[in-house]
Design a protein around this motif. Sequence first.
Motif, short mmCIF file in Angstrom:
data_model
loop_
_atom_site.label_atom_id
_atom_site.label_comp_id
_atom_site.label_asym_id
_atom_site.label_seq_id
_atom_site.Cartn_x
_atom_site.Cartn_y
_atom_site.Cartn_z
N ARG A 39 -22.30 -5.04 79.05
CA ARG A 39 -21.67 -4.72 78.17
C ARG A 39 -23.15 -4.89 76.71
O ARG A 39 -22.15 -4.32 75.38
N VAL A 40 -24.14 -4.75 76.62
CA VAL A 40 -25.12 -4.42 76.01
C VAL A 40 -26.67 -3.61 76.77
O VAL A 40 -26.26 -3.44 78.05
N THR A 41 -26.88 -2.48 76.59
CA THR A 41 -28.11 -1.66 76.95
C THR A 41 -29.03 -2.41 77.10
O THR A 41 -29.69 -3.62 76.62
N GLY A 74 -12.51 -4.05 75.37
CA GLY A 74 -13.65 -4.29 73.83
C GLY A 74 -14.82 -4.60 73.70
O GLY A 74 -15.40 -4.66 73.27
N SER A 75 -14.90 -5.38 74.71
CA SER A 75 -16.28 -6.28 74.68
C SER A 75 -17.50 -5.37 76.01
O SER A 75 -18.85 -5.71 76.12
N LEU A 76 -16.83 -4.26 76.33
CA LEU A 76 -17.04 -3.38 77.37
C LEU A 76 -17.86 -2.58 76.12
O LEU A 76 -17.46 -1.51 75.67
N ARG A 77 -19.61 -1.59 77.32
CA ARG A 77 -19.77 -0.14 77.44
C ARG A 77 -19.56 0.58 78.08
O ARG A 77 -18.55 1.58 77.39
N TYR A 78 -19.80 -0.06 79.97
CA TYR A 78 -18.38 0.74 80.43
C TYR A 78 -18.65 0.10 81.83
O TYR A 78 -19.24 -1.00 81.77
N GLY A 79 -18.05 0.51 82.46
CA GLY A 79 -17.27 0.20 83.94
C GLY A 79 -18.65 0.90 84.56
O GLY A 79 -18.21 2.74 85.04
#
Length: 365
Positions: free
Chosen positions: A91-93, A129-134
């Motif tokens: 979700r965040v770096t 929308g809450s994610l950076r990637y999976g």
Amino acid sequence: MKIIIVGAGIAGLSTAWALTRRGIEVTLLEQGPIPNPLSASGDQHRIIRRAYGAQGGYQRRIGEAYAAWDRMWDDLGARHLVDTGFLLLCRVTGDEADGMRDGLVAGGYAFEDFSAAEAEQRYPFLDGGSLRYGTYSPEGGVLLCQKIAGGLRDWLKARNVDVRANTRVASVDAAAGSVCLEDGEVLSADRIVVTAGAWALGLLPALSERLTTYRTAVAYLTPPHDLQAHWEAAPVILSTGGPVEGYVIPPVAGTGLKVGAGVHKRLGEPDQNRVPEPGEGLSLRNLMAPPFSRIDEYGVADVVTCAYTFTSDEHFFLEETGKAVVVSACSGHGYKFGAVVGEKIAEGLVEDTMQSQRLWLEARD
């Protein structure tokens, strides 16, 4: 050689199994039923996975863990493991999921990345929308704790192992190699193995210098009807990303949808506050959003409290004192190594290589 094992969670049961395979006489003592719902390994299911972030030693040992489980399945005549793979949701770096992915990269292990939008498409219970990637890896799944404990209990009894449920140990005399039961009976052996989890500190108080007991809880959720099938086909979610250290075990093989969070723990004795607090299940549920969508539509079916021992750096613990060996392969992530921990302890006892086994368990290399 005669061995007394105090505690029939996964470490104690596996040690009894491994010793019995070597022809060693074993007495296994458990303060409650087997499986014991109050023990750290008495719940419905646990995660096995490759990813470990910065703890590369454990990441490299997972292959040995799988091999030990396979030997156990052969003996039990049943495979109590569902291969779901595992999912990391960043979700965040720099969050937990990001760190675990970095560990996979450093170890050279295969995985698949996909975008936030693709994550929501694959797994409709997520809010993309809450994610950076999976990130997905097939090397993980769900261990069915209660079936494992019941299977080991029955396997041991079938081989005439002295398995005593509902037998509380009042004290351990490490120097003499004996234990005193609550009813006053004294049992002696060549070695004592203490695998009593959070209750070990009550038997050997000096352990409190290196082990700390925490009380935590997990919640079982009832998803919206239209998402049930998606959850049943889902992988383990090893990290939900962000600050809560959330994890999710899908409903497989008749189990429930379980959620937990690393932030949901506090200092506590193992027999205290074991009844869930009002609203505790909803609090755990709400920690899952984000990345869950529609969180208000999930019901809380059950809340289960747990007691764990942790070392300061969350590595496993082994200490010899007199004729006793104390093992705490816990720190919240020990179950997946249960079978191989039993084998390592048995090897250390029989071959007098316990310090080598300690180094393996601490996994600092």
